[in-house]
Design an enzyme around this catalytic site. Structure first.
Site, PDB file in Angstrom:
ATOM      1  N   ASP A 101       0.948  -1.324  -0.285  1.00 50.07           N
ATOM      2  CA  ASP A 101      -0.009  -0.025  -0.072  1.00 50.07           C
ATOM      3  C   ASP A 101       0.903   1.249  -0.032  1.00 50.07           C
ATOM      4  OD1 ASP A 101       1.141   0.418   2.551  1.00 50.07           O
ATOM      5  OD2 ASP A 101      -0.930   0.042   3.499  1.00 50.07           O
ATOM      6  N   ASP A 274      -8.508  -7.119   0.606  1.00 49.55           N
ATOM      7  CA  ASP A 274      -7.696  -7.282   1.721  1.00 49.55           C
ATOM      8  C   ASP A 274      -8.391  -6.770   2.889  1.00 49.55           C
ATOM      9  OD1 ASP A 274      -6.269  -4.699   3.269  1.00 49.55           O
ATOM     10  OD2 ASP A 274      -7.079  -4.240   1.206  1.00 49.55           O
ATOM     11  N   CYS A 312     -14.234 -28.568   7.022  1.00 47.41           N
ATOM     12  CA  CYS A 312     -13.097 -27.468   6.616  1.00 47.41           C
ATOM     13  C   CYS A 312     -11.926 -28.532   6.535  1.00 47.41           C
ATOM     14  CB  CYS A 312     -12.592 -26.457   7.806  1.00 47.41           C
ATOM     15  SG  CYS A 312     -11.301 -25.679   7.381  1.00 47.41           S
ATOM     16  N   CYS A 314      -8.382 -27.775   6.813  1.00 48.40           N
ATOM     17  CA  CYS A 314      -7.288 -26.728   7.509  1.00 48.40           C
ATOM     18  C   CYS A 314      -6.821 -27.656   8.506  1.00 48.40           C
ATOM     19  CB  CYS A 314      -7.830 -25.449   7.713  1.00 48.40           C
ATOM     20  SG  CYS A 314      -8.410 -25.230   9.411  1.00 48.40           S
ATOM     21  N   CYS A 317      -8.785 -27.740  11.695  1.00 47.45           N
ATOM     22  CA  CYS A 317      -9.910 -28.568  11.872  1.00 47.45           C
ATOM     23  C   CYS A 317      -9.789 -30.057  11.781  1.00 47.45           C
ATOM     24  CB  CYS A 317     -10.844 -28.140  10.784  1.00 47.45           C
ATOM     25  SG  CYS A 317     -11.424 -26.377  11.015  1.00 47.45           S
ATOM     26  N   HIS A 343      -7.371 -21.396  10.188  1.00 41.07           N
ATOM     27  CA  HIS A 343      -8.864 -21.882   9.947  1.00 41.07           C
ATOM     28  C   HIS A 343      -9.454 -20.433   9.044  1.00 41.07           C
ATOM     29  CE1 HIS A 343     -12.947 -23.322   9.617  1.00 41.07           C
ATOM     30  NE2 HIS A 343     -13.219 -21.894  10.442  1.00 41.07           N
TER      31      HIS A 343
HETATM   32 ZN   LIG Z   1     -10.658 -24.998   9.359  1.00 46.35          ZN
END
Ligand SMILES: [Zn+2]
Length: 685
Positions: A101, A274, A312, A314, A317, A343
């Site tokens: 930025d 963002d 999920c 990830c 999880c 997550h």
């Molecule tokens: Zn997750």
């Protein structure tokens, strides 16, 4: 379908698909560090790191493009470090594309510590106090040194709610700076984006879009949103601006938002986003899931042997239970922040990929309607709603605390176990101002003291929902603005608190607590400290039992003594505690302000050696208490408060609350003697 871009072709922007029945589109562009597919979410790596994440964990979430903040990196580590490493990629070991930025947003978020003119904005470094200039040219130079793949022009950010004249002036300046930035950028192979401004004024937004689309930018951003307007206004303006932007180049909505914001904005034609929300909320234990938004601090998760989100993939999880995450968050463990950050970022990036797939499949309009319902149910980000009541009709709560709405309509925090309400008698900020800020003549002490008077130290005993501390911060900022920061006495504010739940709860419902509409409380919660950009105010949180820190905390000039009452927290109102405070302050004149005017508290202060005076009344309380550790304290005080005299002493003699509870008969006689012979009563008042 490839559309040849206007202006430059650095990004080789290609539209892959456009939706029917929606403005959503999917595109691909090339950067110096690889291909980017849109719609895309850009995790924010302010300090050349996405908070609590490694490069490897970021890659696993599906992150492709990162944002780095020029302002912060310019101050620390400084340009010489990026020169030494040949840019940010090698420095942080991230080999994908980076967007930098311009630094403008941070500068303009600090309205009191910078000066602005046509050339640029000069501001004081919060690291070493040096004055630095941020201009369209110096911003480009700094971004080139950082070495990202996409640069942003310097723009003037104003609140999106600014009046038309102010919004127009800022927009016109932004346009002149955009032209200068393009010149400074020259034929660099790094992409450069322009920024559409214009506040909440549709005609200005249109003018800005039409002006910038004619310049050879590689992308166009919508700036100045998500800073004060409602969600509906933001969606409406986003759509309006996109209507006036060409199909090419990419469109980037800066600083937005929640999952529902992303869906709504993609639907309105935005390609890039963002936001700090996924990592910021992760730190507080808030997660986005396929079944709604969860607060993992809540005790309901304590024994749950299930993943955060069974749908999920990830790392969090796949490997950990909600009970474990609940424990980590409650214990403020960094691993909790790390895993929940993974997550939340995974949730965001999956949502973006899903949207892209639906656009490519020609199915986005249908998907949008269905997903909208799903995400709306889970979205609690709208800050303008009053706090929700649960099914049981109970107000919002956290731990032992809940929101309390007074009959007059103001909100406070109530301790459930004791029933006690913080600042119960009048609006919390009003009481804080009257009792602590005005009565202590804080403004005069800051101004008259000047830089040479040494630091003014305030103890804020009982941070609570930060009402008193923020009243001090706001008063400091007002003095700073009115005096242009010149010759102001430095202020150190030290808050003591063992339980942050009241502040966390209030911050979660900040719509009810206007004093929290400021960056400082969040910093106090996340980092335990906050500094005003001028460096003249430092606010620090000491977490734990106040009694453990009396002997070591920096000696105070002023004490705002605001723990729960004697009834609820008797340990903090004893003569012994006041004696320890008294002896800590022995080397400097100190004044203690408290809301209590009870005989027991006053006699405890007297027994500790303090000189005790009547403080102002507030709300239905006719008086409060000020204690001085010097005999001349009250006479020198700007308001010359009345020291308690013979009349009070007579009342005390008759009072049932004459002695501290633990005294034996012999000790009682000694105590009477001590109070009656206190110097305060030996001289006529
Ligand atoms: Zn997750």
């Amino acid at each position: 379908m490839a559309i040849s871009p206007r202006g430059n072709n650095r990004l080789q922007f290609t539209l892959d698909a456009e939706s029917i029945g929606s403005r959503a589109r999917a595109a691909t562009f090339q950067t110096l560090h690889g291909t980017v597919q849109t719609p895309i979410f850009i995790p924010v790596g302010t300090q050349a790191t996405v908070k609590a994440q490694t490069v490897e964990s970021l890659q696993a979430t599906g992150a492709r493009l990162l944002l780095a903040n020029t302002y912060h990196l310019l101050l620390r580590p400084g340009p010489e470090v990026f020169m030494k490493f040949g840019g940010i990629h090698r420095f942080m070991n991230w080999h994908g594309p980076v967007l930098t930025d311009s630094g403008g947003f941070q500068i303009f978020s600090l309205p009191h510590s910078r000066e602005m003119n046509e050339t640029g904005a000069s501001f004081k470094s919060y690291i070493d106090g040096k004055t630095l200039l941020l201009s369209p040219e110096s911003s480009i130079a700094m971004q080139q040194t950082i070495g990202g793949d996409i640069m942003m022009v310097l723009d003037q950010c104003i609140p999106s709610t600014a009046a038309r004249a102010e919004a127009q002036a800022a927009m016109e300046l932004t346009h002149r700076w955009a032209v200068r930035a393009l010149e400074a950028h020259g034929d660099s192979p790094v992409a450069l984006f322009g920024i559409v401004q214009g506040g909440c004024h549709r005609d200005l937004r249109k003018t800005s879009a039409e002006f910038l689309r004619e310049l050879p930018f590689d992308g166009l951003a919508i700036g100045g949103l998500a800073v004060g307007e409602t969600h509906a206004e933001r969606y409406d303006l986003t759509e309006w601006v996109n209507e006036h932007l060409p199909a090419c180049p990419p469109r980037y909505l800066m600083g937005v938002g929640t999952p529902i914001d992303l869906l709504e904005s993609v639907h309105r034609g935005v390609d890039m986003f963002d936001c700090i929300i996924p990592t910021q909320l992760a730190q507080r234990g808030v997660v986005f899931t396929s079944h709604g938004r969860l607060q993992l601090r809540r005790t309901v998760h304590k024994l749950v042997d299930e993943p955060v989100d069974a749908r999920c993939n990830c790392q969090c999880c796949q490997r950990y239970s909600r009970a474990y995450m609940h424990h980590l968050i409650k214990s403020d463990e960094v691993l909790g922040w790390h895993l929940l950050g993974i997550h939340n970022l995974t949730f965001y990036l999956c949502l973006m990929r899903e949207m892209r797939e639906q656009i490519l499949a020609g199915n986005f309009a249908v998907y949008y309607r269905q997903k909208r319902g799903e995400l709306m149910r889970s979205d609690e980000e709208n800050p303008n709603r009053p706090p929700k009541k649960s099914k049981m009709g109970q107000p919002a709560r956290l731990g032992d605390y809940q929101l309390h709405r007074s009959a007059q309509g103001f909100y406070s925090i109530r301790q459930i176990s004791s029933g006690e309400i913080m600042h119960s008698v009048s609006s919390p900020s009003e009481e804080a101002n009257k009792l602590y800020i005005e009565q202590s003549a804080l403004a005069a002490r800051l101004i008259e003291g000047g830089n040479n008077a040494g630091e003014l130290v305030i103890w804020d005993v009982g941070l609570g929902a930060a009402t008193n501390a923020m009243a001090a911060v706001h008063r400091f900022e007002r003095c700073h603005a009115e005096n242009n920061g010149a010759n102001l006495r430095p202020l150190r504010l030290i808050s003591f608190e063992h339980n942050l739940d009241p502040l966390i709860l209030a911050a979660k419902h900040s719509a009810c607590f206007p004093h929290l509409h400021h960056g400082a409380p969040a910093k106090i919660l996340s980092h335990g400290s906050w500094r005003h950009a001028s460096e003249l105010l430092q606010w620090q949180l000491i977490k734990g039992d106040f009694r453990d820190f009396i002997a070591t905390a920096e000696r105070p000039d002023l004490i705002f003594y605001d723990p729960f009452s004697y009834k609820t927290d008797a340990a903090l109102w004893t003569g012994e505690i006041f004696a320890r405070i008294f002896s800590r302050c022995i080397t400097k004149p100190t004044e203690l302000y408290t809301y209590s005017a009870s005989t027991a508290v006053r006699v405890a202060l007297l027994s500790a050696g303090f000189f005790v005076a009547q403080g102002v009344g507030t709300g239905p309380k006719t008086e409060t208490t000020i204690a001085f550790n010097r005999s001349e304290g009250a006479a020198r005080h700007p308001l010359t408060p009345q020291l308690l005299g013979q009349k009070w002493l007579m009342r005390w003699r008759r009072s049932g609350a004459r002695f501290p509870a633990a005294l034996s008969q012999a000790e009682q006689a000694q105590f009477i003697d001590q109070i009656e012979n206190h110097r305060q009563f030996s001289t006529p008042v």
